[in-house]
Design a protein around this motif. Structure first.
Motif, PDB file in Angstrom:
ATOM      1  N   SER A 190       0.848  -1.195   0.000  1.00  0.00           N
ATOM      2  CA  SER A 190       0.000   0.000   0.000  1.00  0.00           C
ATOM      3  C   SER A 190       0.875   1.233   0.000  1.00  0.00           C
ATOM      4  N   MET A 191       0.326   2.322  -0.476  1.00  0.00           N
ATOM      5  CA  MET A 191       1.026   3.594  -0.446  1.00  0.00           C
ATOM      6  C   MET A 191       0.497   4.420   0.713  1.00  0.00           C
ATOM      7  N   ASP A 192       1.409   4.860   1.572  1.00  0.00           N
ATOM      8  CA  ASP A 192       1.037   5.597   2.773  1.00  0.00           C
ATOM      9  C   ASP A 192       1.050   7.099   2.505  1.00  0.00           C
ATOM     10  N   ASP A 193       0.196   7.844   3.200  1.00  0.00           N
ATOM     11  CA  ASP A 193       0.200   9.316   3.177  1.00  0.00           C
ATOM     12  C   ASP A 193       0.098   9.879   1.767  1.00  0.00           C
ATOM     13  N   PHE A 194      -0.782   9.314   0.962  1.00  0.00           N
ATOM     14  CA  PHE A 194      -0.906   9.764  -0.426  1.00  0.00           C
ATOM     15  C   PHE A 194      -1.322  11.238  -0.470  1.00  0.00           C
ATOM     16  N   GLY A 195      -0.600  12.027  -1.261  1.00  0.00           N
ATOM     17  CA  GLY A 195      -0.895  13.439  -1.406  1.00  0.00           C
ATOM     18  C   GLY A 195      -0.102  14.340  -0.480  1.00  0.00           C
ATOM     19  N   LYS A 196       0.669  13.727   0.441  1.00  0.00           N
ATOM     20  CA  LYS A 196       1.404  14.528   1.420  1.00  0.00           C
ATOM     21  C   LYS A 196       2.533  15.312   0.765  1.00  0.00           C
ATOM     22  N   ASP A 200       1.830   2.315 -12.366  1.00  0.00           N
ATOM     23  CA  ASP A 200       2.490   1.089 -12.791  1.00  0.00           C
ATOM     24  C   ASP A 200       2.639   0.059 -11.676  1.00  0.00           C
ATOM     25  N   LEU A 201       2.654   0.496 -10.423  1.00  0.00           N
ATOM     26  CA  LEU A 201       2.880  -0.424  -9.311  1.00  0.00           C
ATOM     27  C   LEU A 201       1.581  -1.139  -8.939  1.00  0.00           C
ATOM     28  N   ASP A 202       1.694  -2.434  -8.672  1.00  0.00           N
ATOM     29  CA  ASP A 202       0.531  -3.246  -8.315  1.00  0.00           C
ATOM     30  C   ASP A 202       0.229  -3.047  -6.830  1.00  0.00           C
ATOM     31  N   LEU A 203      -0.579  -2.036  -6.519  1.00  0.00           N
ATOM     32  CA  LEU A 203      -0.911  -1.698  -5.131  1.00  0.00           C
ATOM     33  C   LEU A 203      -2.219  -2.344  -4.707  1.00  0.00           C
ATOM     34  N   ASP A 204      -2.282  -2.705  -3.427  1.00  0.00           N
ATOM     35  CA  ASP A 204      -3.520  -3.228  -2.866  1.00  0.00           C
ATOM     36  C   ASP A 204      -4.349  -2.133  -2.218  1.00  0.00           C
ATOM     37  N   ALA A 205      -3.706  -1.036  -1.818  1.00  0.00           N
ATOM     38  CA  ALA A 205      -4.430   0.069  -1.184  1.00  0.00           C
ATOM     39  C   ALA A 205      -3.642   1.359  -1.321  1.00  0.00           C
ATOM     40  N   ILE A 206      -4.352   2.464  -1.347  1.00  0.00           N
ATOM     41  CA  ILE A 206      -3.749   3.799  -1.266  1.00  0.00           C
ATOM     42  C   ILE A 206      -4.362   4.493  -0.061  1.00  0.00           C
ATOM     43  N   LYS A 207      -3.504   4.938   0.853  1.00  0.00           N
ATOM     44  CA  LYS A 207      -3.960   5.572   2.090  1.00  0.00           C
ATOM     45  C   LYS A 207      -3.903   7.086   1.934  1.00  0.00           C
ATOM     46  N   ILE A 208      -5.042   7.734   2.018  1.00  0.00           N
ATOM     47  CA  ILE A 208      -5.123   9.188   1.872  1.00  0.00           C
ATOM     48  C   ILE A 208      -4.525   9.851   3.105  1.00  0.00           C
ATOM     49  N   ASP A 209      -3.638  10.802   2.880  1.00  0.00           N
ATOM     50  CA  ASP A 209      -2.985  11.471   4.010  1.00  0.00           C
ATOM     51  C   ASP A 209      -4.015  12.126   4.925  1.00  0.00           C
ATOM     52  N   LYS A 210      -3.765  12.018   6.233  1.00  0.00           N
ATOM     53  CA  LYS A 210      -4.732  12.500   7.222  1.00  0.00           C
ATOM     54  C   LYS A 210      -4.983  14.008   7.132  1.00  0.00           C
ATOM     55  N   ALA A 211      -4.047  14.769   6.546  1.00  0.00           N
ATOM     56  CA  ALA A 211      -4.251  16.216   6.428  1.00  0.00           C
ATOM     57  C   ALA A 211      -5.508  16.536   5.632  1.00  0.00           C
ATOM     58  N   PHE A 212      -5.840  15.702   4.636  1.00  0.00           N
ATOM     59  CA  PHE A 212      -7.039  15.942   3.822  1.00  0.00           C
ATOM     60  C   PHE A 212      -8.305  15.575   4.589  1.00  0.00           C
ATOM     61  N   VAL A 213      -8.176  14.588   5.491  1.00  0.00           N
ATOM     62  CA  VAL A 213      -9.333  14.174   6.285  1.00  0.00           C
ATOM     63  C   VAL A 213      -9.611  15.171   7.406  1.00  0.00           C
ATOM     64  N   PHE A 214      -8.539  15.691   8.037  1.00  0.00           N
ATOM     65  CA  PHE A 214      -8.704  16.634   9.145  1.00  0.00           C
ATOM     66  C   PHE A 214      -9.586  17.819   8.760  1.00  0.00           C
ATOM     67  N   GLU A 215      -9.382  18.366   7.563  1.00  0.00           N
ATOM     68  CA  GLU A 215     -10.080  19.578   7.137  1.00  0.00           C
ATOM     69  C   GLU A 215     -11.177  19.270   6.118  1.00  0.00           C
ATOM     70  N   LEU A 216     -11.650  18.041   6.140  1.00  0.00           N
ATOM     71  CA  LEU A 216     -12.607  17.594   5.130  1.00  0.00           C
ATOM     72  C   LEU A 216     -13.891  18.409   5.137  1.00  0.00           C
ATOM     73  N   SER A 217     -14.403  18.718   6.324  1.00  0.00           N
ATOM     74  CA  SER A 217     -15.691  19.415   6.394  1.00  0.00           C
ATOM     75  C   SER A 217     -15.587  20.879   6.003  1.00  0.00           C
ATOM     76  N   ASP A 218     -14.363  21.428   6.016  1.00  0.00           N
ATOM     77  CA  ASP A 218     -14.182  22.853   5.737  1.00  0.00           C
ATOM     78  C   ASP A 218     -13.644  23.147   4.342  1.00  0.00           C
ATOM     79  N   SER A 219     -13.272  22.118   3.598  1.00  0.00           N
ATOM     80  CA  SER A 219     -12.591  22.361   2.328  1.00  0.00           C
ATOM     81  C   SER A 219     -13.157  21.492   1.214  1.00  0.00           C
ATOM     82  N   PRO A 220     -13.849  22.103   0.261  1.00  0.00           N
ATOM     83  CA  PRO A 220     -14.327  21.335  -0.893  1.00  0.00           C
ATOM     84  C   PRO A 220     -13.178  20.786  -1.739  1.00  0.00           C
ATOM     85  N   VAL A 221     -12.004  21.444  -1.679  1.00  0.00           N
ATOM     86  CA  VAL A 221     -10.836  20.940  -2.419  1.00  0.00           C
ATOM     87  C   VAL A 221     -10.377  19.614  -1.833  1.00  0.00           C
ATOM     88  N   ASN A 222     -10.328  19.543  -0.485  1.00  0.00           N
ATOM     89  CA  ASN A 222      -9.957  18.277   0.146  1.00  0.00           C
ATOM     90  C   ASN A 222     -10.925  17.169  -0.227  1.00  0.00           C
TER      91      ASN A 222
END
Length: 439
Positions: free
Chosen positions: A325-331, A341-363
């Motif tokens: 899996s890829m950790d902290d995607f977007g950090k 190209d990489l055979d990934l099983d998961a991509i983990k969205i960086d917590k910074a995007f989740v923290f401000e999710l309710s306040d930011s339509p960009v996130n």
């Protein structure tokens, strides 16, 4: 196509002029950073062609550097194939690492000399002045020391030093002693943060996180240990300790009757280590663990690499049955072609995007775009840093079905993690928060 900012190499500030420019920056700014870049394998160009072609490549490189770092106070040429950049807006460790990531990402595209492609790679040393008590010569010396460390390390080509963490010399030795003692005296311990199905709130796995049982300070985050490990090229030793204890933890869970996957972060230096695959096979055999119960999380540093060795190692890890899996995607600066190209099983969205999710339509848009990528690749979209019911509800509405965060649990020792698994899910916590009106 990069615009030719300089037409000739002699237009670029030499070492002495560049130092003057650093002094001018220091006179205006209390904090600034310097980054030195040594072009790797430049002798191959000179050997294959001629001196003029070599100069042409260097001119292309410096023009690209100027185009990348438009925020730089100055760009200079310290010697034949070593360039320097000074910043007054990149004054934290994260800032300078982001600038380095920009450099590496940009030079993935080859340069052309005499109709031949040349990929420019760099050894990079950086230094940050965090205290106005440090003079310019000290910062330059730190940057040169950092560059020497990068050139002497076969696996890690970037080193960052600051005037606050200058290893001259007792403090650095103390850190090394701390790391050696921690490894030998069983002061290190793995904590586990539960991974959760966001629909049923059931525990579906756990992430290993390193903690240090300091003899004086109690349980602390291992920042100083990691600093020592990086400084003294002991990251592999620390990484293999973590990896083996992840397997040992899986065996312990199995003895208790629970088969759930565990994820562990892999040090980027381990991916350059020929011992990695034999060690993984040994752990799988010794602890009698099915490979698919181990997930290796990769940092964006790995995603920025262009190393054929790393790509081969990752392919062979995947062939063992281990999940990736890829950790902290977007950090940082994610290499989307590598993600593609990489055979990934998961991509983990960086917590910074989740923290401000309710306040930011960009996130929100970034998370939705990540899910589109994951759906196209056939891998899971995973959200980190879920702390509120509002964040959980928005993620559920987007179709994000896997996550972790303090809403459910922080990282806990194995015995507490085992108790959580026995309970089975976190629905009682979610419903309790809902009934009490906690957002």
């Amino acid at each position: 196509m990069i615009r030719s900012i300089h037409q000739h190499l002699n237009e670029i500030p030499n070492r002495y002029h560049f130092i003057e420019l650093i002094e001018k920056t220091a006179a205006k700014k209390n904090r600034f950073s310097v980054m030195f870049m040594d072009v790797m394998r430049f002798s191959d160009v000179s050997a294959a062609f001629d001196h003029k072609s070599g100069d042409e490549v260097l001119l292309q490189i410096v023009n690209h550097i100027c185009a990348i770092f438009t925020n730089a106070c100055a760009v200079g040429r310290l010697s034949g194939d070593i360039f320097g950049v000074v910043f007054d807006d990149a004054v934290s460790d994260k800032d300078i690492r982001n600038e380095h990531a920009r450099l590496i990402s940009h030079f993935k595209s080859p340069l052309n000399v005499n109709n031949t492609a040349f990929i420019a790679d760099f050894n990079v040393g950086a230094a940050i002045r965090k205290s106005n008590d440090s003079d310019v010569n000290t910062i330059i010396s730190l940057a040169e020391s950092a560059l020497r460390k990068s050139k002497s390390n076969r696996h890690v080509n970037f080193t960052l030093l600051t005037d606050e963490t200058n290893e001259n010399h007792g403090k650095g030795l103390a850190l090394k002693a701390d790391l050696t003692r921690a490894l030998n005296n069983e002061e290190l311990e793995l904590y586990f943060q539960p991974k959760v199905d966001l629909n049923s709130y059931q525990i579906i796995g756990g992430e290993c996180l390193l903690r240090w049982n300091h003899p004086l300070d109690g349980v602390v985050f291992p920042g100083t240990l990691l600093q020592a490990a990086e400084s003294y090229n002991m990251m592999n030793e620390l990484g293999y300790w973590t990896l083996e204890n992840a397997f040992r933890s899986l065996a312990m869970l199995r003895q208790e009757g629970f088969d759930i996957p565990i994820s562990v972060n892999l040090s980027p230096t381990q991916l350059y280590d020929p011992r990695l695959l034999p060690t993984l096979r040994k752990f799988i055999r010794d602890y009698d663990i099915e490979a698919n119960y181990i997930e290796i999380e990769l940092t964006e540093d790995v995603m920025l690499t262009n190393s054929l060795l790393v790509k081969r190692q990752l392919s062979e890890i995947k062939a063992l049955g281990i999940s990736l899996s890829m950790d902290d995607f977007g950090k940082g600066y994610s290499n989307l072609s590598f993600v593609r190209d990489l055979d990934l099983d998961a991509i983990k969205i960086d917590k910074a995007f989740v923290f401000e999710l309710s306040d930011s339509p960009v996130n929100s848009a970034i998370i939705q775009a990540t899910k589109v990528i994951c759906d196209a690749k056939g891998c899971e979209t995973f959200a980190e840093g879920i702390e509120t019911l509002q964040q959980l509800a928005i993620l559920q509405s987007m179709g994000i079905t896997k996550g972790q965060g303090f809403l459910f649990s922080q990282a806990v020792p194995m015995h507490d993690f085992l108790e959580q698994i026995k309970v089975g899910d976190f629905s009682h916590i979610v419903y309790k928060n809902k009934s009490s009106g906690v957002a």
